[in-house]
Design a protein around this motif. Structure first.
Motif, PDB file in Angstrom:
ATOM      1  N   GLU A   1       0.829  -1.209   0.000  1.00  0.00           N
ATOM      2  CA  GLU A   1       0.000   0.000   0.000  1.00  0.00           C
ATOM      3  C   GLU A   1       0.859   1.253   0.000  1.00  0.00           C
ATOM      4  N   HIS A   2       1.917   1.241   0.797  1.00  0.00           N
ATOM      5  CA  HIS A   2       2.810   2.402   0.852  1.00  0.00           C
ATOM      6  C   HIS A   2       3.574   2.562  -0.455  1.00  0.00           C
ATOM      7  N   GLN A   3       3.962   1.448  -1.079  1.00  0.00           N
ATOM      8  CA  GLN A   3       4.648   1.554  -2.362  1.00  0.00           C
ATOM      9  C   GLN A   3       3.746   2.185  -3.408  1.00  0.00           C
TER      10      GLN A   3
ATOM     11  N   GLY B   1       2.890  14.904  -8.722  1.00  0.00           N
ATOM     12  CA  GLY B   1       3.611  16.171  -8.693  1.00  0.00           C
ATOM     13  C   GLY B   1       4.169  16.559  -7.335  1.00  0.00           C
ATOM     14  N   LEU B   2       3.891  15.772  -6.308  1.00  0.00           N
ATOM     15  CA  LEU B   2       4.419  16.078  -4.975  1.00  0.00           C
ATOM     16  C   LEU B   2       5.795  15.457  -4.795  1.00  0.00           C
TER      17      LEU B   2
ATOM     18  N   GLY C   1       3.616  17.038   5.795  1.00  0.00           N
ATOM     19  CA  GLY C   1       3.676  18.472   5.545  1.00  0.00           C
ATOM     20  C   GLY C   1       3.972  19.260   6.805  1.00  0.00           C
ATOM     21  N   LEU C   2       3.320  18.872   7.904  1.00  0.00           N
ATOM     22  CA  LEU C   2       3.567  19.567   9.180  1.00  0.00           C
ATOM     23  C   LEU C   2       4.995  19.343   9.673  1.00  0.00           C
ATOM     24  N   LEU C   3       5.478  18.108   9.562  1.00  0.00           N
ATOM     25  CA  LEU C   3       6.854  17.832   9.983  1.00  0.00           C
ATOM     26  C   LEU C   3       7.862  18.589   9.119  1.00  0.00           C
ATOM     27  N   TYR C   4       7.578  18.689   7.818  1.00  0.00           N
ATOM     28  CA  TYR C   4       8.459  19.428   6.918  1.00  0.00           C
ATOM     29  C   TYR C   4       8.502  20.909   7.302  1.00  0.00           C
TER      30      TYR C   4
ATOM     31  N   LYS D   1       4.543  13.152   0.261  1.00  0.00           N
ATOM     32  CA  LYS D   1       3.493  12.251  -0.216  1.00  0.00           C
ATOM     33  C   LYS D   1       2.782  11.513   0.895  1.00  0.00           C
ATOM     34  N   GLY D   2       3.285  11.552   2.108  1.00  0.00           N
ATOM     35  CA  GLY D   2       2.675  10.835   3.220  1.00  0.00           C
ATOM     36  C   GLY D   2       1.427  11.489   3.771  1.00  0.00           C
ATOM     37  N   GLY D   3       1.120  12.696   3.342  1.00  0.00           N
ATOM     38  CA  GLY D   3      -0.095  13.346   3.815  1.00  0.00           C
ATOM     39  C   GLY D   3       0.193  14.585   4.639  1.00  0.00           C
ATOM     40  N   MET D   4      -0.812  14.959   5.446  1.00  0.00           N
ATOM     41  CA  MET D   4      -0.732  16.194   6.213  1.00  0.00           C
ATOM     42  C   MET D   4       0.357  16.121   7.291  1.00  0.00           C
TER      43      MET D   4
END
Length: 82
Positions: A29-31, A39-40, A51-54, A45-48
């Motif tokens: 599933e993760h693959q 485009g991400l 994005g917050l950790l980034y 790509k892991g989700g919100m």
């Protein structure tokens, strides 16, 4: 003495590497999630949560760089004593 040996065996069995409850393998599933061409960048790509950790990491990095420059400038130009 026999009671000590049996309690030791029981405690070792509870820490065994084989589990009683099998965990579902989510690798495929993760693959599929990370292989999608949307485009991400990969790190978002892991989700919100990604994005917050980034954003948190970038904020801490920028603050650290600014504080380093501030400290270097303060050390290079010390205050004059009156």
């Amino acid at each position: 003495m026999q009671a000590l040996l049996t309690s030791r065996v029981g405690s070792l069995r509870s820490f065994a590497t084989s589990t009683r409850h099998q965990v579902k393998n989510k690798v495929l599933e993760h693959q599929k999630l990370f292989q999608v061409d949307n485009g991400l960048p990969v790190h978002l790509k892991g989700g919100m949560a990604d994005g917050l950790l980034y954003r948190l990491t970038m904020t801490i990095t920028v603050f650290g760089c600014c504080y380093s420059v501030f400290s270097l400038v303060r050390a290079a130009f010390p205050q004059k004593n009156k």
